[in-house]
Design an enzyme around this catalytic site. Structure first.
Site, PDB file in Angstrom:
ATOM      1  N   CYS A 279      23.761   1.400   6.449  1.00  0.00           N
ATOM      2  CA  CYS A 279      23.387   0.821   5.153  1.00  0.00           C
ATOM      3  C   CYS A 279      24.427   1.185   4.097  1.00  0.00           C
ATOM      4  CB  CYS A 279      22.041   1.343   4.679  1.00  0.00           C
ATOM      5  SG  CYS A 279      21.004   1.945   5.958  1.00  0.00           S
TER       6      CYS A 279
ATOM      7  N   SER B 123      24.810  -3.313  14.923  1.00  0.00           N
ATOM      8  CA  SER B 123      25.378  -4.661  15.017  1.00  0.00           C
ATOM      9  C   SER B 123      26.798  -4.737  14.443  1.00  0.00           C
ATOM     10  CB  SER B 123      24.467  -5.651  14.292  1.00  0.00           C
ATOM     11  OG  SER B 123      24.255  -5.240  12.974  1.00  0.00           O
TER      12      SER B 123
END
Ligand SMILES: Cc1cc2nc3c(=O)[nH]c(=O)nc-3n(C[C@H](O)[C@H](O)[C@H](O)COP(=O)(O)O)c2cc1C
Length: 304
Positions: free
Chosen positions: A129, A192
Site C-alpha cells: 500500500c 500483484s
C-alpha cells in the site's frame, strides 16, 4: 503421505491456503467445502477504519489472469474481529490476518487491535500500500521503509509476522533481507504486478483507478524467480503465491523454496480449487519421488 508443514505460529495440515482478498472471510466458500480441510485461511486485508474501496470498474480479465484495483475494501479491524473471526473459530484451521495501512502508525494500530482476539495465528503485512507520509511511495518498494514497518509491527504483535513482498521492485532480495533483519518471522511472496488495460471504444483506461494489480497464471514465472532468489538469501520461511492453477504449480513453488503456498485468482474460476489441490498433492509428490512436503522444499536448487 505427510503433507504437514510447521512454520512460525502455524501448524499446517497441508501447505495450501487461499490468498488474501480472494477468499473474503471464508463464509461464501464454506458453502462449497469444509474450511477445516485447508492448511490455513488468509483473510482479506484489515485496515483501521472501514474502507469502501475504489470506484468501478475495478476488475478486468486478461488472457492469462486478471487486473484488479479493489482498493482494500473492508469493514475495518474492529468489525472484522467482532463479526468475521468468530465464524472462522468454528473450524479447525489457523487464520492469518492480512494487515494494511496508509502510515506506519496505522499498521501498528491494526496489529495492536488484533491482540484482543485469539482467533488469529499470524499476521501477514501487506506492504504494497502507498505510504502517505512518504508521498505515496509503496512501503514495500523501499528497504528502509519496509524494515521500519516490520520492526514496529513486531514490537506490538503477539503472533508471528509474515511480510508480504511486492514484485514491483528492482531488487526483491534487498527488501527480503531488510525485513528479515527487522525481525520478520516469514515472507509471503508475491503480491500483484502493476498493470493496465485500455478500453478501445472509450479510449481510456478500463479500470476507474487506471492502474491495477495483475494476478493469475501470467505472473507465475515472476513469482517462481523471486521465491527462488530470496530462498537463497534468507533463513526465514517463504509462503509462495502467484498464478497457481494446478498441483504441478504447487510443487514448482516448493522446489523453488516455498514452504507453503497461497492460491488467489484460481478461486474465482473454480471455488473448489483449494481442496482439489490438497487431494491431488500426495500423488503428485509421489510421482516426482517425494515422500513428504517438507522433503520437496528447496529441492529445485541444483546445489541442494
Ligand atoms: C481481487 C483481489 C483482491 C486482493 N486483495 C488483496 C489484499 O487485500 N491483500 C493482499 O495482501 N493481497 C491481495 N491480493 C493479492 C493476492 O493475495 C495474491 O498475492 C495475488 O493475487 C497473486 O496470486 P494469484 O496469482 O494466485 O492470484 C488480491 C488479489 C485479487 C485478485
Amino acid at each position: 503421505m505427510d503433507l504437514s508443514v510447521k512454520l512460525p505460529g502455524l501448524n499446517l495440515k497441508n501447505p495450501i491456503m487461499p490468498a488474501s482478498g480472494c477468499f473474503s472471510f471464508g463464509k461464501e466458500y464454506s458453502q462449497f467445502y469444509d474450511l477445516s480441510l485447508l492448511g490455513a485461511v488468509v483473510i482479506k486485508a484489515a485496515t483501521l477504519n472501514e474502507r469502501l474501496g475504489n470506484p468501478t470498474p475495478r476488475v478486468a480479465e486478461t488472457y492469462s489472469g486478471m487486473l484488479n484495483a479493489i482498493g482494500l475494501q473492508n469493514p475495518g479491524v474492529e468489525t472484522i474481529i467482532d463479526q468475521e473471526l468468530p465464524y472462522l473459530k468454528d473450524y479447525d484451521v489457523p487464520v492469518i490476518a492480512n494487515v494494511a495501512g496508509s502510515t506506519v502508525e496505522e499498521y501498528e494500530q491494526v496489529a495492536k487491535a488484533f491482540r484482543r482476539t485469539d482467533a488469529i495465528s499470524a499476521i501477514e503485512l501487506n506492504i504494497s500500500c502507498p505510504n502517505v507520509k512518504e508521498g505515496g511511495l509503496q512501503f514495500g518498494t523501499n528497504a528502509d521503509v519496509a524494515a521500519e514497518v516490520t520492526r514496529k509491527v513486531k514490537q506490538v504483535s503477539q503472533v508471528p509476522v509474515y511480510v508480504k513482498l511486492t514484485p514491483n521492485v528492482t531488487n526483491v532480495v534487498e527488501i527480503a533481507q531488510a525485513v528479515e533483519q527487522a525481525g520478520a518471522d516469514g515472507l509471503t511472496m508475491i503480491n500483484s504486478l502493476t498493470g493496465m488495460q485500455i478500453d478501445l471504444q472509450n479510449r481510456r483506461p478500463l479500470l476507474a483507478n487506471k492502474v491495477g494489480g495483475l494476478t493469475g497464471p501470467a505472473i507465475k514465472p515472476v513469482a517462481i524467480r523471486m521465491v527462488y532468489q530470496v530462498y537463497q538469501a534468507v533463513k526465514i520461511p517463504i509462503i509462495g503465491v502467484g498464478g497457481i492453477m494446478t498441483v504441478e504449480d504447487v510443487l514448482e513453488f516448493l522446489l523453488a523454496g516455498a514452504s507453503a503456498v497461497q492460491v488467489g485468482t484460481a478461486n474465482f474460476q473454480n471455488p473448489m480449487i483449494c481442496p482439489e489441490l490438497i487431494e491431488q498433492l500426495p500423488a503428485c509428490l509421489a510421482k516426482y519421488g517425494f515422500t513428504s512436503v517438507e522433503e520437496a522444499i528447496g529441492k529445485g536448487h541444483p546445489s541442494e
